[in-house]
Design a protein around this motif. Structure first.
Motif, PDB file in Angstrom:
ATOM      1  N   ALA A 186       6.448  12.810  -4.418  1.00 21.83           N
ATOM      2  CA  ALA A 186       5.501  11.712  -4.613  1.00 21.83           C
ATOM      3  C   ALA A 186       5.878  10.940  -5.864  1.00 21.83           C
ATOM      4  O   ALA A 186       6.291  11.533  -6.869  1.00 21.83           O
ATOM      5  N   GLU A 187       5.763   9.622  -5.799  1.00 20.15           N
ATOM      6  CA  GLU A 187       5.943   8.789  -6.983  1.00 20.15           C
ATOM      7  C   GLU A 187       4.616   8.720  -7.727  1.00 20.15           C
ATOM      8  O   GLU A 187       3.593   8.344  -7.162  1.00 20.15           O
ATOM      9  N   LEU A 188       4.641   9.107  -8.995  1.00 18.39           N
ATOM     10  CA  LEU A 188       3.421   9.225  -9.782  1.00 18.39           C
ATOM     11  C   LEU A 188       3.494   8.278 -10.977  1.00 18.39           C
ATOM     12  O   LEU A 188       4.396   8.397 -11.806  1.00 18.39           O
ATOM     13  N   GLY A 189       2.557   7.354 -11.045  1.00 18.79           N
ATOM     14  CA  GLY A 189       2.563   6.385 -12.129  1.00 18.79           C
ATOM     15  C   GLY A 189       1.477   5.342 -11.912  1.00 18.79           C
ATOM     16  O   GLY A 189       0.691   5.431 -10.964  1.00 18.79           O
ATOM     17  N   PRO A 190       1.397   4.327 -12.774  1.00 17.01           N
ATOM     18  CA  PRO A 190       0.381   3.272 -12.610  1.00 17.01           C
ATOM     19  C   PRO A 190       0.529   2.574 -11.255  1.00 17.01           C
ATOM     20  O   PRO A 190       1.644   2.312 -10.798  1.00 17.01           O
ATOM     21  N   GLY A 191      -0.589   2.288 -10.627  1.00 17.31           N
ATOM     22  CA  GLY A 191      -0.578   1.641  -9.310  1.00 17.31           C
ATOM     23  C   GLY A 191      -1.105   2.533  -8.208  1.00 17.31           C
ATOM     24  O   GLY A 191      -1.278   2.082  -7.073  1.00 17.31           O
ATOM     25  N   LEU A 192      -1.379   3.804  -8.518  1.00 18.48           N
ATOM     26  CA  LEU A 192      -1.920   4.706  -7.501  1.00 18.48           C
ATOM     27  C   LEU A 192      -3.377   4.376  -7.187  1.00 18.48           C
ATOM     28  O   LEU A 192      -3.783   4.363  -6.022  1.00 18.48           O
ATOM     29  N   ILE A 193      -4.169   4.114  -8.234  1.00 20.58           N
ATOM     30  CA  ILE A 193      -5.609   3.884  -8.047  1.00 20.58           C
ATOM     31  C   ILE A 193      -5.834   2.608  -7.235  1.00 20.58           C
ATOM     32  O   ILE A 193      -5.210   1.576  -7.486  1.00 20.58           O
ATOM     33  N   GLY A 194      -6.730   2.706  -6.257  1.00 21.03           N
ATOM     34  CA  GLY A 194      -7.069   1.555  -5.425  1.00 21.03           C
ATOM     35  C   GLY A 194      -6.106   1.320  -4.287  1.00 21.03           C
ATOM     36  O   GLY A 194      -6.313   0.415  -3.473  1.00 21.03           O
ATOM     37  N   SER A 195      -5.042   2.148  -4.182  1.00 22.43           N
ATOM     38  CA  SER A 195      -4.050   1.962  -3.120  1.00 22.43           C
ATOM     39  C   SER A 195      -4.423   2.781  -1.887  1.00 22.43           C
ATOM     40  O   SER A 195      -5.166   3.756  -1.977  1.00 22.43           O
ATOM     41  N   ILE A 196      -3.886   2.362  -0.741  1.00 19.12           N
ATOM     42  CA  ILE A 196      -4.021   3.147   0.481  1.00 19.12           C
ATOM     43  C   ILE A 196      -2.618   3.423   1.011  1.00 19.12           C
ATOM     44  O   ILE A 196      -1.839   2.499   1.257  1.00 19.12           O
ATOM     45  N   PHE A 197      -2.297   4.713   1.111  1.00 20.80           N
ATOM     46  CA  PHE A 197      -0.963   5.144   1.534  1.00 20.80           C
ATOM     47  C   PHE A 197      -1.053   5.820   2.900  1.00 20.80           C
ATOM     48  O   PHE A 197      -2.121   6.302   3.302  1.00 20.80           O
ATOM     49  N   ASP A 198       0.093   5.887   3.589  1.00 21.15           N
ATOM     50  CA  ASP A 198       0.137   6.729   4.782  1.00 21.15           C
ATOM     51  C   ASP A 198       0.466   8.164   4.339  1.00 21.15           C
ATOM     52  O   ASP A 198       0.506   8.469   3.146  1.00 21.15           O
ATOM     53  N   GLY A 199       0.706   9.054   5.301  1.00 21.76           N
ATOM     54  CA  GLY A 199       0.874  10.470   4.981  1.00 21.76           C
ATOM     55  C   GLY A 199       2.069  10.797   4.121  1.00 21.76           C
ATOM     56  O   GLY A 199       2.108  11.854   3.487  1.00 21.76           O
ATOM     57  N   ILE A 200       3.063   9.907   4.060  1.00 22.54           N
ATOM     58  CA  ILE A 200       4.255  10.166   3.243  1.00 22.54           C
ATOM     59  C   ILE A 200       4.358   9.158   2.095  1.00 22.54           C
ATOM     60  O   ILE A 200       5.430   8.850   1.615  1.00 22.54           O
ATOM     61  N   GLN A 201       3.195   8.691   1.661  1.00 23.86           N
ATOM     62  CA  GLN A 201       3.019   7.825   0.480  1.00 23.86           C
ATOM     63  C   GLN A 201       3.724   6.488   0.600  1.00 23.86           C
ATOM     64  O   GLN A 201       4.249   5.968  -0.382  1.00 23.86           O
ATOM     65  N   ARG A 202       3.715   5.912   1.795  1.00 16.60           N
ATOM     66  CA  ARG A 202       4.163   4.519   1.917  1.00 16.60           C
ATOM     67  C   ARG A 202       2.932   3.623   1.824  1.00 16.60           C
ATOM     68  O   ARG A 202       1.942   3.865   2.514  1.00 16.60           O
ATOM     69  N   PRO A 203       2.950   2.596   0.967  1.00 16.72           N
ATOM     70  CA  PRO A 203       1.769   1.746   0.789  1.00 16.72           C
ATOM     71  C   PRO A 203       1.542   0.853   2.011  1.00 16.72           C
ATOM     72  O   PRO A 203       2.386   0.016   2.346  1.00 16.72           O
ATOM     73  N   LEU A 204       0.407   1.044   2.672  1.00 15.24           N
ATOM     74  CA  LEU A 204       0.169   0.346   3.939  1.00 15.24           C
ATOM     75  C   LEU A 204      -0.029  -1.149   3.738  1.00 15.24           C
ATOM     76  O   LEU A 204       0.297  -1.946   4.617  1.00 15.24           O
ATOM     77  N   ASP A 205      -0.549  -1.572   2.575  1.00 16.14           N
ATOM     78  CA  ASP A 205      -0.722  -3.015   2.359  1.00 16.14           C
ATOM     79  C   ASP A 205       0.634  -3.708   2.233  1.00 16.14           C
ATOM     80  O   ASP A 205       0.835  -4.807   2.756  1.00 16.14           O
ATOM     81  N   ASP A 206       1.595  -3.058   1.551  1.00 10.20           N
ATOM     82  CA  ASP A 206       2.932  -3.654   1.422  1.00 10.20           C
ATOM     83  C   ASP A 206       3.661  -3.668   2.761  1.00 10.20           C
ATOM     84  O   ASP A 206       4.390  -4.630   3.071  1.00 10.20           O
ATOM     85  N   ILE A 207       3.475  -2.612   3.554  1.00 11.75           N
ATOM     86  CA  ILE A 207       4.121  -2.565   4.875  1.00 11.75           C
ATOM     87  C   ILE A 207       3.572  -3.677   5.765  1.00 11.75           C
ATOM     88  O   ILE A 207       4.311  -4.319   6.512  1.00 11.75           O
ATOM     89  N   ARG A 208       2.274  -3.927   5.659  1.00 13.78           N
ATOM     90  CA  ARG A 208       1.653  -4.982   6.474  1.00 13.78           C
ATOM     91  C   ARG A 208       2.230  -6.352   6.113  1.00 13.78           C
ATOM     92  O   ARG A 208       2.484  -7.187   6.985  1.00 13.78           O
ATOM     93  N   LYS A 209       2.440  -6.585   4.819  1.00 10.04           N
ATOM     94  CA  LYS A 209       3.039  -7.860   4.404  1.00 10.04           C
ATOM     95  C   LYS A 209       4.464  -7.996   4.933  1.00 10.04           C
ATOM     96  O   LYS A 209       4.923  -9.090   5.231  1.00 10.04           O
TER      97      LYS A 209
END
Length: 594
Positions: A76-99
Motif C-alpha cells: 500500500a502507498e501510505l502518505g498524504p491524500g489517503l483521507i477522503g479517497s475511495i479506492f478499490d480492493g488493491i488501492q487504485r483510486p476510483l475517481d482517477d480511474i473514472r477520469k
C-alpha cells in the motif's frame, strides 16, 4: 524485462492462472499478466510453477502469454491524500480511474494510489543534526482541516538528519535526507510503502481498558467495545448490519474511519458516498469524509480482489494508528472475503474444510483481527495509538453455526448478534440482548467508574439481569398467563419493556436520538431503575400495580431520549422529582380507597 522473473501462462481457471518459468519469483510477489498488464499476486509456488491470483477479469487471456514478476510484494502507498479517497480492493483510486477511462473499469489500467501532481505543505519537526529512529515524526502535513498527517521515518531506519526543509512538495519528492552511521544516505519522501499482508510493527501493546464510545446505547451500556478491541456483527439479510456499521462509523470517538465494502452490494457503498460528505462530524463540526478512507470492492467487482481489500484497508488503518490516532475499521462483510478464499482454495484443488471453506479459514481470520489493538508506536516520543476492528458477518439465513461465524466468534471479544425478528418489529439496532456479549465489560468497569459514574457497572448489571428475568417470566406467561405473576414480577416485566422500548431502541435517523452521550445514557438508566425501585416500594405499601404502570411520568421517561444534550440536567432533575411525587401519590390514593 528480466527473463528469469518472467514466465508464461500454462493454465487459466477463472481468477487463477498457472505460470511456468517463475523460479526466481517469491511467494506473494505482485505480477503483471499478459500484454494488458493485469494485476495479480503469487499465492502458491511449486518449483518454477507459480499459481497467480489475478485481481482483474481474466476473460480473453490465452496460454503462452507472459507473466512478469514485479519483484516486490503487494504494498500500500501510505502518505498524504489517503483521507477522503475511495479506492478499490488493491488501492487504485476510483475517481482517477473514472477520469481516465469513464464509468466502466478497463483491464490493466495503471493509476498511482496517491495523486502525484498534488502539492502538500510540509512543516519539519526535526532539524539538521537530530538523531532519528524508525517511527519518529520528522514533519507534518495538514491533510484536511481536522487531520494533521505526520510524516514518519520508515520502520527499520535510523541515523542523523543531514538535510530537511519546509516547503511545498509532491508525495514523491525528497523532503529529508537521513545519514546512517556508515555514511550511507537515505532520501525520505512524504510517501512510504508497506506490504499489506504484514502487520506494521510497534513498540508494545497496551491492555484494552478504555472504551470506544459510540453513542449507541445498546453498545456503550450493555456490550461495550474497548479502544483497540475487535467485534463482530453477525445477522441475516435485512437485520441492519450495514446501518449499524454506518452508525458506528459516524459517531464512534475515533480520529480516523477506514470503511471497507468487501463484496457487499454496490448501493450500500453508494449510500456511504452520498451520506458521509453531507454528515457533520459532532466531534469536529466538519464533514465526516474529512477523516474517512473508503475501500470499495463491491459484489460486482472481481472476487479475488475481495481478499486483498481487507489487507489494504487494515494496512492504511495501521499507518494512521502509528501516528498516534484512534482508528476504527469497518469490514462489511468478512463472509464475502471468506467466500473469495473458498473460491481460490477450490481452484487450487486444496483439501476443503467445513462447507468447502479452506482448512486455514480460522487462522486467516485470526491474522486479520489480531492486527487490532491499542499500542505504543515505534519512535522516541512513545505516542499511543489504537486500531479497533468491527467486522460484519453475513451467515446464510442468519444461521451462525456456519464456519465463518464460528471461526469469528472464537477470535472476537464482542458479539453483537442481530435478530431478524427484532428487525421485523422495527426495533433498531436489532442487537439481541439475550445472545450478545462483551468480554471487555469487566476490564472497562474501572474506566466507567472514574469517568462516568461510580454506579455505572451496577446499573448495567441490573439492566442485564432484568432483561434475562423477563425472558424467563415470558415463558411462564405463555403457559399460564400474566395473572399468574406476582405484582413484583409484573412490575419487573414493565421495567423490562421500558428498557427495551425506551432505552435499547434508538432511531438512527432522528437528529437527537441518533447519538446519546454517556451522561444521557446514565440519566436514562437511573430514571428507569428509580421508577422501578419506587414503584416496587409503592406496591409493597399497597399501591395498585396497574395504576403504577399507567402513571404519566412513565411516558416522560421514555421521551427523555429526545431531550437535547444542553438541557438533560434540568430535565433529569425534574423527572426524578416527578417519579417520587407520582409513586407516593399512588400510595396515598390507594389508602384513601381502602
Amino acid at each position: 524485462m528480466n527473463a528469469a522473473s518472467t514466465g508464461k501462462i500454462v493454465k487459466i481457471a477463472g481468477p487463477l492462472i498457472i505460470a511456468e518459468g517463475m523460479r526466481d519469483a517469491n511467494m506473494f510477489d505482485m505480477v503483471r499478466v499478459s500484454d494488458r498488464r493485469l494485476i495479480g499476486e503469487i499465492i502458491e509456488m511449486h518449483g518454477d510453477r507459480a499459481s497467480v491470483q489475478v485481481y482483474e477479469e481474466t476473460s480473453g487471456l490465452g496460454t503462452g502469454e507472459p507473466v512478469e514478476s514485479v519483484g516486490e510484494p503487494m504494498s500500500a502507498e501510505l502518505g498524504p491524500g489517503l483521507i477522503g479517497s475511495i479506492f478499490d480492493g488493491i488501492q487504485r483510486p476510483l475517481d482517477d480511474i473514472r477520469k481516465l477511462c469513464g464509468s466502466n473499469l478497463q483491464k490493466g489500467v495503471e493509476v498511482p494510489s496517491l495523486k502525484r501532481g498534488k502539492v502538500w505543505s510540509f512543516t519539519p519537526t526535526v532539524k539538521v543534526g537530530d538523531k532519528v529512529i524508525g517511527g519518529d515524526v520528522i514533519g507534518t502535513v495538514p491533510e484536511t482541516d481536522i487531520v494533521l498527517h505526520k510524516i514518519m521515518v520508515p520502520n527499520g531506519l535510523k541515523g542523523t538528519v543531514k538535510s530537511i526543509s519546509a516547503g511545498e512538495y509532491k508525495v514523491d519528492e525528497t523532503v529529508c535526507v537521513i545519514e546512517n552511521d556508515k555514511g550511507g544516505e537515505t532520501q525520505l519522501t512524504l510517501m512510504q510503502k508497506w506490504p499489506v499482508r504484514r502487520g506494521r510493527p510497534y513498540a508494545s501493546k497496551l491492555s484494552p481498558d478504555m472504551p470506544l464510545i459510540t453513542g449507541q446505547r445498546v453498545v456503550d451500556c450493555l456490550f461495550p467495545i474497548a479502544k483497540g478491541g475487535v467485534a463482530a456483527i453477525p445477522g441475516p439479510f435485512g437485520s441492519g448490519k450495514t446501518v449499524t456499521q454506518h452508525q458506528l462509523a459516524k459517531w464512534a470517538e475515533a480520529d480516523i474511519i477506514v470503511y471497507i465494502g468487501c463484496g457487499e452490494r454496490g448501493n450500500e457503498m453508494t449510500d456511504v458516498l452520498n451520506e458521509f460528505p453531507e454528515l457533520i462530524d459532532p466531534h469536529t463540526g466538519k464533514s465526516l469524509m474529512e477523516r474517512t478512507v473508503l475501500i470499495a470492492n463491491t459484489s460486482d467487482m472481481p472476487v479475488a480482489a475481495r481478499e486483498a481489500s481487507v489487507y489494504t484497508g487494515i494496512t492504511i488503518a495501521e499507518y494512521f494508528r502509528d501516528m498516534g490516532y484512534s482508528v476504527a475499521l469497518m469490514a462489511d462483510s468478512t463472509s464475502r472475503w471468506a467466500e473469495a478464499l473458498r473460491e481460490m482454495s477450490g481452484r487450487l484443488e486444496e483439501m476443503p474444510g467445513d462447507e468447502g471453506y479452506p482448512a486455514y479459514l480460522g487462522s486467516r481470520l485470526a491474522q486479520f483481527y489480531e492486527r487490532a489493538g491499542r499500542i505504543v508506536a515505534n519512535g522516541s516520543d512513545k505516542r499511543e495509538g489504537a486500531l479497533s476492528v468491527i467486522g460484519a458477518v453475513s451467515p446464510p439465513g442468519g444461521d451462525i453455526s456456519e464456519p465463518v461465524s464460528q471461526a469469528t466468534l472464537r477470535i472476537v471479544k464482542v458479539f453483537w448478534g442481530l435478530d431478524a425478528s427484532l428487525a421485523y418489529q422495527r426495533h433498531f439496532p436489532a442487537i439481541n440482548w439475550l445472545t450478545s456479549y462483551s468480554l471487555y465489560a469487566d476490564s472497562l468497569s474501572d474506566w466507567y467508574k472514574q469517568n462516568v459514574a461510580e454506579d455505572w457497572p451496577e446499573l448495567r448489571a441490573r439492566f442485564i439481569a432484568i432483561l434475562h428475568e423477563e425472558a424467563e417470566l415470558m415463558e411462564i406467561v405463555k403457559l399460564i398467563g400474566m395473572d399468574s405473576l406476582s405484582s413484583s414480577d409484573r412490575l419487573k416485566m414493565e421495567t423490562a419493556r421500558s428498557i427495551r422500548e425506551d432505552f435499547l431502541h434508538q432511531l438512527a435517523f432522528h437528529e437527537i436520538d441518533t447519538y446519546s452521550s454517556m451522561k444521557k445514557q446514565l440519566y436514562m438508566m437511573r430514571l428507569i431503575l428509580q421508577f422501578h425501585d419506587q414503584a416496587e416500594e409503592a406496591a409493597d405499601l399497597g399501591a395498585d400495580e396497574n395504576v403504577l404502570s399507567d402513571l404519566a411520568v412513565r411516558e416522560k421517561i421514555g421521551r427523555f431520549k429526545y431531550t437535547p444534550e444542553d438541557s438533560i440536567d434540568e430535565e433529569y432533575q425534574k423527572l426524578s422529582r416527578e417519579i417520587t411525587a407520582e409513586t407516593q401519590k399512588a400510595v396515598g390514593e390507594r389508602k384513601e380507597d381502602i
